[in-house]
Design a protein around this motif. Structure first.
Motif, PDB file in Angstrom:
ATOM      1  N   VAL A  76       0.800  -1.222   0.153  1.00 23.41           N
ATOM      2  CA  VAL A  76       0.000  -0.123   0.131  1.00 23.41           C
ATOM      3  C   VAL A  76       0.783   1.220  -0.043  1.00 23.41           C
ATOM      4  O   VAL A  76       1.704   1.339   0.825  1.00 23.41           O
ATOM      5  CB  VAL A  76      -0.762   0.088   1.139  1.00 23.41           C
ATOM      6  N   TYR A  77       0.632   2.091  -1.044  1.00 24.77           N
ATOM      7  CA  TYR A  77       1.306   3.323  -1.055  1.00 24.77           C
ATOM      8  C   TYR A  77       0.424   4.737  -0.949  1.00 24.77           C
ATOM      9  O   TYR A  77      -0.783   4.317  -1.207  1.00 24.77           O
ATOM     10  CB  TYR A  77       2.045   3.485  -2.546  1.00 24.77           C
ATOM     11  N   VAL A  78       0.822   5.597  -0.428  1.00 26.07           N
ATOM     12  CA  VAL A  78      -0.076   6.934  -0.259  1.00 26.07           C
ATOM     13  C   VAL A  78       0.631   8.185  -1.137  1.00 26.07           C
ATOM     14  O   VAL A  78       1.840   8.078  -0.888  1.00 26.07           O
ATOM     15  CB  VAL A  78      -0.072   7.165   1.233  1.00 26.07           C
ATOM     16  N   LYS A  79      -0.233   8.792  -1.948  1.00 28.74           N
ATOM     17  CA  LYS A  79       0.365   9.817  -2.625  1.00 28.74           C
ATOM     18  C   LYS A  79       0.331  11.012  -1.806  1.00 28.74           C
ATOM     19  O   LYS A  79      -0.959  11.421  -1.419  1.00 28.74           O
ATOM     20  CB  LYS A  79      -0.331   9.903  -4.149  1.00 28.74           C
ATOM     21  N   CYS A  80       1.341  11.550  -1.383  1.00 29.24           N
ATOM     22  CA  CYS A  80       1.527  12.863  -0.675  1.00 29.24           C
ATOM     23  C   CYS A  80       1.023  13.989  -1.581  1.00 29.24           C
ATOM     24  O   CYS A  80       2.077  14.436  -2.135  1.00 29.24           O
ATOM     25  CB  CYS A  80       2.517  12.997   0.060  1.00 29.24           C
ATOM     26  N   SER A  81      -0.120  14.318  -1.885  1.00 27.47           N
ATOM     27  CA  SER A  81      -0.580  15.329  -3.072  1.00 27.47           C
ATOM     28  C   SER A  81      -1.880  15.862  -2.594  1.00 27.47           C
ATOM     29  O   SER A  81      -2.428  15.201  -1.942  1.00 27.47           O
ATOM     30  CB  SER A  81      -0.541  14.549  -4.109  1.00 27.47           C
ATOM     31  N   ALA A  82      -1.859  17.224  -3.166  1.00 26.62           N
ATOM     32  CA  ALA A  82      -3.317  17.813  -3.198  1.00 26.62           C
ATOM     33  C   ALA A  82      -3.656  18.035  -1.503  1.00 26.62           C
ATOM     34  O   ALA A  82      -5.108  17.854  -1.283  1.00 26.62           O
ATOM     35  CB  ALA A  82      -4.468  17.017  -3.818  1.00 26.62           C
ATOM     36  N   ALA A  83      -2.948  18.588  -0.995  1.00 27.35           N
ATOM     37  CA  ALA A  83      -3.268  18.782   0.509  1.00 27.35           C
ATOM     38  C   ALA A  83      -4.481  19.912   0.655  1.00 27.35           C
ATOM     39  O   ALA A  83      -5.453  19.850   1.428  1.00 27.35           O
ATOM     40  CB  ALA A  83      -2.120  19.396   1.475  1.00 27.35           C
ATOM     41  N   TYR A  84      -4.782  20.718  -0.208  1.00 27.61           N
ATOM     42  CA  TYR A  84      -5.742  21.582  -0.410  1.00 27.61           C
ATOM     43  C   TYR A  84      -7.076  21.032  -0.622  1.00 27.61           C
ATOM     44  O   TYR A  84      -8.129  21.528  -0.621  1.00 27.61           O
ATOM     45  CB  TYR A  84      -5.447  22.691  -1.548  1.00 27.61           C
ATOM     46  N   ARG A  85      -7.120  19.536  -0.796  1.00 28.71           N
ATOM     47  CA  ARG A  85      -8.336  18.868  -1.057  1.00 28.71           C
ATOM     48  C   ARG A  85      -8.841  18.269   0.311  1.00 28.71           C
ATOM     49  O   ARG A  85      -9.600  17.479   0.250  1.00 28.71           O
ATOM     50  CB  ARG A  85      -8.269  17.890  -2.165  1.00 28.71           C
ATOM     51  N   LEU A  86      -8.027  18.431   1.475  1.00 27.87           N
ATOM     52  CA  LEU A  86      -8.118  17.719   2.423  1.00 27.87           C
ATOM     53  C   LEU A  86      -9.065  18.452   3.658  1.00 27.87           C
ATOM     54  O   LEU A  86      -9.004  18.197   4.663  1.00 27.87           O
ATOM     55  CB  LEU A  86      -6.904  17.210   3.201  1.00 27.87           C
ATOM     56  N   GLN A  87      -9.807  19.521   3.405  1.00 28.46           N
ATOM     57  CA  GLN A  87     -10.393  20.289   4.053  1.00 28.46           C
ATOM     58  C   GLN A  87      -9.707  20.771   5.377  1.00 28.46           C
ATOM     59  O   GLN A  87     -10.340  20.717   6.529  1.00 28.46           O
ATOM     60  CB  GLN A  87     -11.724  19.393   4.553  1.00 28.46           C
ATOM     61  N   GLY A  88      -8.631  21.399   5.085  1.00 28.89           N
ATOM     62  CA  GLY A  88      -7.965  22.015   6.164  1.00 28.89           C
ATOM     63  C   GLY A  88      -7.081  21.062   7.235  1.00 28.89           C
ATOM     64  O   GLY A  88      -6.347  21.512   8.092  1.00 28.89           O
ATOM     65  N   GLN A  89      -6.991  19.755   6.708  1.00 28.75           N
ATOM     66  CA  GLN A  89      -6.116  18.990   7.743  1.00 28.75           C
ATOM     67  C   GLN A  89      -4.608  19.153   7.493  1.00 28.75           C
ATOM     68  O   GLN A  89      -4.207  19.597   6.239  1.00 28.75           O
ATOM     69  CB  GLN A  89      -6.639  17.533   7.086  1.00 28.75           C
ATOM     70  N   ASP A  90      -3.791  19.149   8.445  1.00 30.59           N
ATOM     71  CA  ASP A  90      -2.400  19.265   8.475  1.00 30.59           C
ATOM     72  C   ASP A  90      -1.567  18.047   7.597  1.00 30.59           C
ATOM     73  O   ASP A  90      -1.560  16.972   8.134  1.00 30.59           O
ATOM     74  CB  ASP A  90      -1.883  19.165   9.853  1.00 30.59           C
ATOM     75  N   PRO A  91      -1.137  18.455   6.458  1.00 29.81           N
ATOM     76  CA  PRO A  91      -0.525  17.580   5.878  1.00 29.81           C
ATOM     77  C   PRO A  91       0.882  16.658   6.401  1.00 29.81           C
ATOM     78  O   PRO A  91       1.269  15.529   6.274  1.00 29.81           O
ATOM     79  CB  PRO A  91      -0.045  18.266   4.472  1.00 29.81           C
ATOM     80  N   VAL A  92       1.507  17.479   7.429  1.00 30.03           N
ATOM     81  CA  VAL A  92       2.594  16.975   8.083  1.00 30.03           C
ATOM     82  C   VAL A  92       2.078  16.065   8.913  1.00 30.03           C
ATOM     83  O   VAL A  92       2.689  14.935   9.059  1.00 30.03           O
ATOM     84  CB  VAL A  92       3.425  17.905   8.728  1.00 30.03           C
ATOM     85  N   ALA A  93       1.106  16.186   9.778  1.00 30.28           N
ATOM     86  CA  ALA A  93       0.382  15.135  10.636  1.00 30.28           C
ATOM     87  C   ALA A  93      -0.013  14.070   9.625  1.00 30.28           C
ATOM     88  O   ALA A  93       0.406  12.819  10.476  1.00 30.28           O
ATOM     89  CB  ALA A  93      -0.774  15.572  11.393  1.00 30.28           C
ATOM     90  N   LEU A  94      -0.474  14.035   8.712  1.00 26.28           N
ATOM     91  CA  LEU A  94      -1.171  12.899   7.877  1.00 26.28           C
ATOM     92  C   LEU A  94       0.258  12.351   7.451  1.00 26.28           C
ATOM     93  O   LEU A  94       0.125  11.014   7.566  1.00 26.28           O
ATOM     94  CB  LEU A  94      -1.898  13.130   6.504  1.00 26.28           C
ATOM     95  N   LEU A  95       1.272  12.814   7.182  1.00 25.39           N
ATOM     96  CA  LEU A  95       2.490  12.333   6.676  1.00 25.39           C
ATOM     97  C   LEU A  95       3.173  11.541   7.778  1.00 25.39           C
ATOM     98  O   LEU A  95       3.587  10.343   7.413  1.00 25.39           O
ATOM     99  CB  LEU A  95       3.347  13.467   6.158  1.00 25.39           C
TER     100      LEU A  95
END
Length: 280
Positions: free
Chosen positions: A195-214
């Motif tokens: 399973v791979y995750v594309k770290c892309s389009a953080a602006y589609r995440l309704q304000g979620q912190d991309p660093v926290a998701l990463l």
């Protein structure tokens, strides 16, 4: 393309961008249709100065299985790769020709279409088993918070071990935070599928912190399962389609995380059979 030295976390391979004309008809029921063209030449003009030397064209949802614009680029730029949309009855000889052209994945864009009966078509298991045997992956795009239901619609693919690529950080539900079942749903498949995750389009995440998701995905899957994509031209979010700014994000994320992330090495595994993708 000029070779530009960069850190491990500053990608030279963009694993998610789109090309399309301004005139091709949208498929019936398309949620949107940009009124402009996004061309490979435009992408090159933005990507090359950033040191991006290879990339993956992803078929946009509004063009359906008409992959002609994507395939035209692959014919002119053999160092590029593609992820296409397919009809479940696509013949084996067509799959073979797509592979030769540089296609390495099938995209199931289920955003707004989770209940579409086509996901249950009886031809899908055989088709996906065939592409898995060629080393392709299945890329899944869902609504925010919709990944568990989307993964539930997948056919039984346990025997294929087909890799799964989750679009746009997996788009977890911001209201659930770390408890969102998006993470559990992905991990339930991780013992049978890479399973791979594309770290892309953080602006589609309704304000979620991309660093926290990463950080969350890195702790669950490892940094060797993370990919970066620009999502250019950022359809419906064109105001943030600043390529240099998008390209700078991975290094900033890695710095905030406190560790390098081998985005290019990961992209070579998924899209280039592990070979050196950085061709002239």
């Amino acid at each position: 393309m000029a070779v530009v030295k960069s850190s491990v976390s500053s990608p030279s391979i963009d694993t998610h961008f789109h090309v399309f004309s301004a005139s091709a008809d949208a498929v019936p029921g398309a949620r949107y249709r940009p009124a402009y063209a996004a061309t490979f030449t435009q992408w090159q003009a933005l990507a090359e100065p950033c040191g991006v030397r290879a990339g993956v064209l992803v078929q946009p949802s509004f063009l359906g299985a008409d992959n002609s614009a994507l395939l035209d680029v692959l014919a002119r730029a053999p160092h590029m790769r593609g992820v296409v949309q397919l009809l479940p009855g696509t013949p084996a000889d067509v799959i073979t020709s797509l592979h030769a052209a540089g296609v390495r994945g099938v995209r199931w864009n289920m955003a707004g279409r989770l209940d579409d009966a086509s996901w249950s078509h009886p031809h899908w298991p055989a088709l996906l088993a065939h592409v898995a045997s060629l080393g392709w992956h299945l890329e899944v795009h869902s609504d925010v918070g919709g990944l568990p239901a989307a993964l539930h619609r997948l056919p039984d693919l346990a025997s294929t071990a087909i890799p799964l690529v989750l679009d746009h950080f997996g788009k977890p539900d911001p209201a659930r935070g770390p408890a969102c079942d998006t993470f559990a749903a992905a991990m339930a498949l991780a013992d049978r599928h890479p399973v791979y995750v594309k770290c892309s389009a953080a602006y589609r995440l309704q304000g979620q912190d991309p660093v926290a998701l990463l950080s969350r995905w890195a702790s669950l899957l490892g940094t060797d399962r993370l990919l970066w994509g620009s999502d250019w031209p950022c359809t419906n979010f064109e105001q943030v389609a600043d390529y240099p700014a998008l390209h700078a994000l991975p290094a900033a994320w890695a710095e905030a995380l406190g560790q390098e992330i081998p985005f290019d090495a990961n992209a070579r595994k998924v899209f280039y059979d592990g070979a050196d993708a950085l061709l002239a």
